[in-house]
Enzyme design. Structure first.
Site, short mmCIF file in Angstrom:
data_model
loop_
_atom_site.label_atom_id
_atom_site.label_comp_id
_atom_site.label_asym_id
_atom_site.label_seq_id
_atom_site.Cartn_x
_atom_site.Cartn_y
_atom_site.Cartn_z
N VAL A 8 -13.52 -12.06 -56.90
CA VAL A 8 -12.33 -11.23 -57.13
C VAL A 8 -12.35 -10.12 -56.08
O VAL A 8 -13.22 -9.24 -56.10
CB VAL A 8 -12.31 -10.60 -58.55
CG1 VAL A 8 -11.09 -9.69 -58.72
CG2 VAL A 8 -12.30 -11.69 -59.61
N GLY A 10 -11.33 -6.71 -54.32
CA GLY A 10 -10.86 -5.45 -54.91
C GLY A 10 -11.14 -5.40 -56.41
O GLY A 10 -10.32 -4.92 -57.19
N GLY A 14 -9.09 -0.76 -61.31
CA GLY A 14 -7.70 -1.17 -61.45
C GLY A 14 -7.55 -2.61 -61.93
O GLY A 14 -8.32 -3.10 -62.76
N ILE A 15 -6.54 -3.27 -61.39
CA ILE A 15 -6.22 -4.64 -61.82
C ILE A 15 -7.41 -5.58 -61.60
O ILE A 15 -7.73 -6.41 -62.45
CB ILE A 15 -4.96 -5.14 -61.06
CG1 ILE A 15 -3.73 -4.38 -61.59
CG2 ILE A 15 -4.80 -6.64 -61.19
CD1 ILE A 15 -2.44 -4.66 -60.82
N ASP A 56 -14.58 -5.84 -46.58
CA ASP A 56 -13.20 -5.47 -46.28
C ASP A 56 -12.40 -6.75 -46.05
O ASP A 56 -12.68 -7.50 -45.11
CB ASP A 56 -13.21 -4.57 -45.02
CG ASP A 56 -11.83 -4.11 -44.62
OD1 ASP A 56 -10.83 -4.65 -45.15
OD2 ASP A 56 -11.74 -3.22 -43.76
N SER A 142 3.33 -9.32 -56.32
CA SER A 142 4.00 -8.14 -56.88
C SER A 142 5.47 -8.43 -57.07
O SER A 142 6.05 -9.27 -56.35
CB SER A 142 3.86 -6.96 -55.93
OG SER A 142 4.64 -5.87 -56.39
N TYR A 155 5.04 -2.67 -47.71
CA TYR A 155 4.40 -3.24 -48.91
C TYR A 155 5.23 -4.45 -49.40
O TYR A 155 4.68 -5.51 -49.71
CB TYR A 155 4.30 -2.17 -49.99
CG TYR A 155 3.59 -2.61 -51.24
CD1 TYR A 155 2.20 -2.65 -51.32
CD2 TYR A 155 4.31 -2.99 -52.37
CE1 TYR A 155 1.56 -3.05 -52.48
CE2 TYR A 155 3.67 -3.39 -53.53
CZ TYR A 155 2.29 -3.42 -53.58
OH TYR A 155 1.65 -3.83 -54.73
N ILE A 188 2.02 -1.25 -63.25
CA ILE A 188 0.71 -1.30 -63.92
C ILE A 188 -0.01 0.04 -63.72
O ILE A 188 -0.03 0.58 -62.60
CB ILE A 188 -0.17 -2.45 -63.34
CG1 ILE A 188 0.61 -3.77 -63.25
CG2 ILE A 188 -1.44 -2.61 -64.17
CD1 ILE A 188 1.04 -4.40 -64.54
N1 LIG Z 1 -0.57 -1.11 -59.84
C1 LIG Z 1 0.57 -1.75 -59.79
O1 LIG Z 1 1.58 -1.32 -60.39
C2 LIG Z 1 0.69 -3.05 -59.04
C3 LIG Z 1 1.88 -3.76 -59.18
C4 LIG Z 1 2.03 -4.98 -58.51
C5 LIG Z 1 1.00 -5.46 -57.74
N2 LIG Z 1 -0.16 -4.74 -57.60
C6 LIG Z 1 -1.20 -5.32 -56.75
O2 LIG Z 1 -2.38 -5.50 -57.50
C7 LIG Z 1 -3.52 -5.38 -56.64
C8 LIG Z 1 -4.48 -4.34 -57.20
O3 LIG Z 1 -3.79 -3.11 -57.29
P1 LIG Z 1 -4.32 -1.87 -58.13
O4 LIG Z 1 -3.13 -1.19 -58.68
O5 LIG Z 1 -5.42 -2.30 -59.03
O6 LIG Z 1 -4.89 -0.96 -56.92
P2 LIG Z 1 -6.04 0.12 -56.89
O7 LIG Z 1 -6.23 0.72 -58.23
O8 LIG Z 1 -5.69 1.01 -55.75
O9 LIG Z 1 -7.35 -0.73 -56.53
C9 LIG Z 1 -7.39 -1.46 -55.32
C10 LIG Z 1 -8.68 -2.22 -55.20
O10 LIG Z 1 -8.61 -2.97 -53.98
C11 LIG Z 1 -9.74 -2.65 -53.18
N3 LIG Z 1 -9.37 -2.71 -51.76
C12 LIG Z 1 -8.43 -2.01 -51.10
N4 LIG Z 1 -8.40 -2.38 -49.81
C13 LIG Z 1 -9.35 -3.33 -49.66
C14 LIG Z 1 -9.80 -4.10 -48.57
N5 LIG Z 1 -9.29 -3.97 -47.35
N6 LIG Z 1 -10.81 -4.98 -48.79
C15 LIG Z 1 -11.36 -5.13 -50.01
N7 LIG Z 1 -10.97 -4.43 -51.08
C16 LIG Z 1 -9.98 -3.54 -50.91
C17 LIG Z 1 -10.18 -1.26 -53.59
O11 LIG Z 1 -11.55 -1.10 -53.26
P3 LIG Z 1 -12.34 0.30 -53.45
O12 LIG Z 1 -12.45 0.49 -54.94
O13 LIG Z 1 -13.65 0.06 -52.79
O14 LIG Z 1 -11.49 1.35 -52.80
C18 LIG Z 1 -9.90 -1.31 -55.10
O15 LIG Z 1 -10.98 -1.92 -55.77
C19 LIG Z 1 -2.97 -5.04 -55.26
O16 LIG Z 1 -2.83 -6.20 -54.50
C20 LIG Z 1 -1.61 -4.46 -55.58
O17 LIG Z 1 -0.73 -4.59 -54.50
C21 LIG Z 1 -0.34 -3.54 -58.23
#
Ligand SMILES: NC(=O)c1ccc[n+]([C@@H]2O[C@H](COP(=O)([O-])OP(=O)(O)OC[C@H]3O[C@@H](n4cnc5c(N)ncnc54)[C@H](OP(=O)(O)O)[C@@H]3O)[C@@H](O)[C@H]2O)c1
Length: 251
Positions: A8, A10, A14-15, A56, A142, A155, A188
């Protein structure tokens, strides 16, 4: 060793963490990635059901190191969840968005998803050839794949691209029995949406989502667990909206 192995990206918070927790409950061992040096509290709580690998998704070398480590350590891969993603640092209007921000968002969200899948394909195919339970891929897309937000166009473009990545790999890997799914989260509650909490509180209260609440990482974890548990064996390239009904049109 016949424990099912997942990656998995990231998965520290979060998600991604919601997905890792759901997979742990299903009996998977997950290799969770992130860019931070430490695994963090959320993963540590799961003990030996998870290992942390700093990688990364935007880096060719890191993707290669990750897959080599998984092959060496476990010799198989049953599930790849491409979840790592970033939002723009600054929400800039489309007429002013910088090339730098465009490249940063596309590098992780789109290039990272495509090339992580390409890098993992060999091990997924070898696992498919050896295992009666076929491996799967889940991309976290998304609602921004089809919804215009003119202050974070990079985005939206990245997520529209992820959608085609889902279609392409679903087509390419079907002959090996590897199904590919896309989950489209709505709004989310995570660090990513923290800065816009008030805006989304207002929109949700006003009915932007027919189900009037924030989504949670657990909501997405449940959807991934349904797929990973084998609920959709005759579907591939399928998009599953986990968005409180945001995608509905109503009059
Ligand atoms: N939140 C929403 O409302 C929402 C809605 C639709 C889609 N999404 C999608 O769901 C996914 C997760 O989002 P989230 O809201 O959980 O975001 P988040 O809370 O910002 O967490 C992002 C996670 O991704 C990791 N990450 C970021 N850049 C990375 C990279 N280059 N390589 C490896 N890991 C990386 C971060 O690692 P670190 O912990 O080490 O920083 C963190 O664990 C994303 O793809 C986002 O676009 C989110």
């Amino acid at each position: 060793m016949d424990k099912r192995i997942a990656i998995v990206t990231g998965g520290r918070r979060g998600i991604g963490l919601g997905v890792v927790e759901a997979l742990a409950a299903l009996g998977y061992h997950t290799v969770a990635t992130g860019v931070s040096p430490e695994a963090g509290e959320g993963l540590e709580k799961l003990g030996d059901k998870v290992s942390y690998f700093r990688a990364d998704s935007a880096s060719t070398g890191d993707r290669k190191r990750l897959l080599e480590a998984v092959e060496r350590e476990y010799g198989r891969l049953d599930l790849l969840v491409n979840n790592a993603g970033v939002a723009p640092k600054v929400r800039a209007d489309l007429l002013e968005m910088s090339e730098e921000s465009f490249d940063r968002v596309i590098s992780t969200n789109l290039r990272g998803t495509f090339f992580m899948t390409q890098e993992a394909a060999g091990l997924l195919i070898r696992t498919a050839e050896e295992s009666p339970d076929k491996p799967m891929i889940v991309n976290i897309g998304s609602m921004s794949a089809y919804t215009s937000s003119v202050n974070r166009g990079e985005y939206c473009i990245s997520k529209a691209g992820v959608s085609m990545v889902t279609t392409l790999f679903a087509d390419r890997l079907a002959p090996y029995g590897i199904n590919v799914y896309e989950i489209r989260p709505g709004i989310i509650k995570t660090d990513m949406t923290e800065k816009v909490t008030e805006k989304y509180d207002r929109l949700i209260a006003g009915g932007v989502t027919p189900i009037r609440r924030w989504g949670t990482p657990e909501d997405i974890g449940r959807a991934v667990a349904a797929i990973a548990g084998g609920a959709l064996p005759f579907s591939t390239g399928e998009v599953i909206n986990v968005d409180g009904g945001f995608h509905l049109r109503s009059l």
